[in-house]
Design a protein around this motif. Structure first.
Motif, PDB file in Angstrom:
ATOM      1  N   TRP A 103      54.138 -60.378  41.371  1.00 18.86           N
ATOM      2  CA  TRP A 103      52.680 -59.744  41.032  1.00 18.86           C
ATOM      3  C   TRP A 103      52.737 -59.037  39.529  1.00 18.86           C
ATOM      4  O   TRP A 103      51.617 -59.339  39.026  1.00 18.86           O
ATOM      5  N   GLU A 104      53.557 -58.535  39.306  1.00 16.63           N
ATOM      6  CA  GLU A 104      53.747 -57.954  37.740  1.00 16.63           C
ATOM      7  C   GLU A 104      53.386 -58.954  36.963  1.00 16.63           C
ATOM      8  O   GLU A 104      52.654 -59.000  35.861  1.00 16.63           O
ATOM      9  N   TYR A 105      54.285 -60.094  36.920  1.00 15.66           N
ATOM     10  CA  TYR A 105      54.273 -61.196  36.176  1.00 15.66           C
ATOM     11  C   TYR A 105      52.846 -61.782  36.095  1.00 15.66           C
ATOM     12  O   TYR A 105      52.418 -62.124  35.084  1.00 15.66           O
ATOM     13  N   GLN A 106      52.277 -62.192  37.096  1.00 11.90           N
ATOM     14  CA  GLN A 106      51.037 -62.686  37.426  1.00 11.90           C
ATOM     15  C   GLN A 106      49.856 -62.062  36.657  1.00 11.90           C
ATOM     16  O   GLN A 106      48.967 -62.337  36.132  1.00 11.90           O
ATOM     17  N   ASP A 107      50.043 -60.678  36.781  1.00 16.64           N
ATOM     18  CA  ASP A 107      49.211 -59.534  36.400  1.00 16.64           C
ATOM     19  C   ASP A 107      49.159 -59.521  34.921  1.00 16.64           C
ATOM     20  O   ASP A 107      48.068 -59.443  34.241  1.00 16.64           O
ATOM     21  N   GLY A 108      50.312 -59.550  34.201  1.00 14.20           N
ATOM     22  CA  GLY A 108      50.587 -59.486  32.829  1.00 14.20           C
ATOM     23  C   GLY A 108      49.957 -60.926  32.229  1.00 14.20           C
ATOM     24  O   GLY A 108      49.236 -60.690  31.162  1.00 14.20           O
ATOM     25  N   LEU A 109      49.931 -61.903  32.907  1.00 19.43           N
ATOM     26  CA  LEU A 109      49.594 -63.109  32.484  1.00 19.43           C
ATOM     27  C   LEU A 109      48.114 -62.947  32.378  1.00 19.43           C
ATOM     28  O   LEU A 109      47.128 -63.545  31.419  1.00 19.43           O
ATOM     29  N   ARG A 110      47.492 -62.736  33.364  1.00 17.94           N
ATOM     30  CA  ARG A 110      45.927 -62.720  33.562  1.00 17.94           C
ATOM     31  C   ARG A 110      45.684 -61.532  32.730  1.00 17.94           C
ATOM     32  O   ARG A 110      44.325 -61.860  31.932  1.00 17.94           O
ATOM     33  N   ARG A 111      46.049 -60.307  32.544  1.00 22.47           N
ATOM     34  CA  ARG A 111      45.592 -59.520  31.197  1.00 22.47           C
ATOM     35  C   ARG A 111      45.588 -60.102  29.908  1.00 22.47           C
ATOM     36  O   ARG A 111      44.799 -60.096  29.259  1.00 22.47           O
TER      37      ARG A 111
END
Length: 90
Positions: free
Chosen positions: A59-67
């Motif tokens: 989730w942290e990885y995907q959230d960072g990409l989305r941001r």
């Protein structure tokens, strides 16, 4: 009349205030909803946000990409009806 030091201090204070507000907003994003925020698993979570460390890291990885890409936040499983659907199938 303001000199360069006053202007720099004011600019630094504005930046700090904005950074703190952004961090408060970011930390308020996730609340325990009864299922994993990454995969939607709702078995034996209690008050946790994720199933395990792998889901949290994903989730942290995907959230960072989305941001970084300027994309909207991930789908919230609770508002998407995943919890109620999973509970009704039992």
């Amino acid at each position: 009349m303001a000199d360069e030091a006053d202007l720099a201090f004011d600019s630094e204070q504005r930046h700090l205030t904005q950074a703190l507000a952004a961090q408060r907003k970011r930390s308020a994003v996730l609340q325990p909803v009864g299922c994993c925020h990454n995969c939607g698993n709702n078995e034996d979570l209690g008050g946790r946000l994720f199933c395990d460390a792998d889901c949290a890291a994903d989730w942290e990885y995907q959230d960072g990409l989305r941001r970084r890409l300027g994309l909207p936040p991930a789908v919230d499983f609770a508002s998407a009806g995943v919890i109620s659907n999973a509970a009704s199938t039992r």
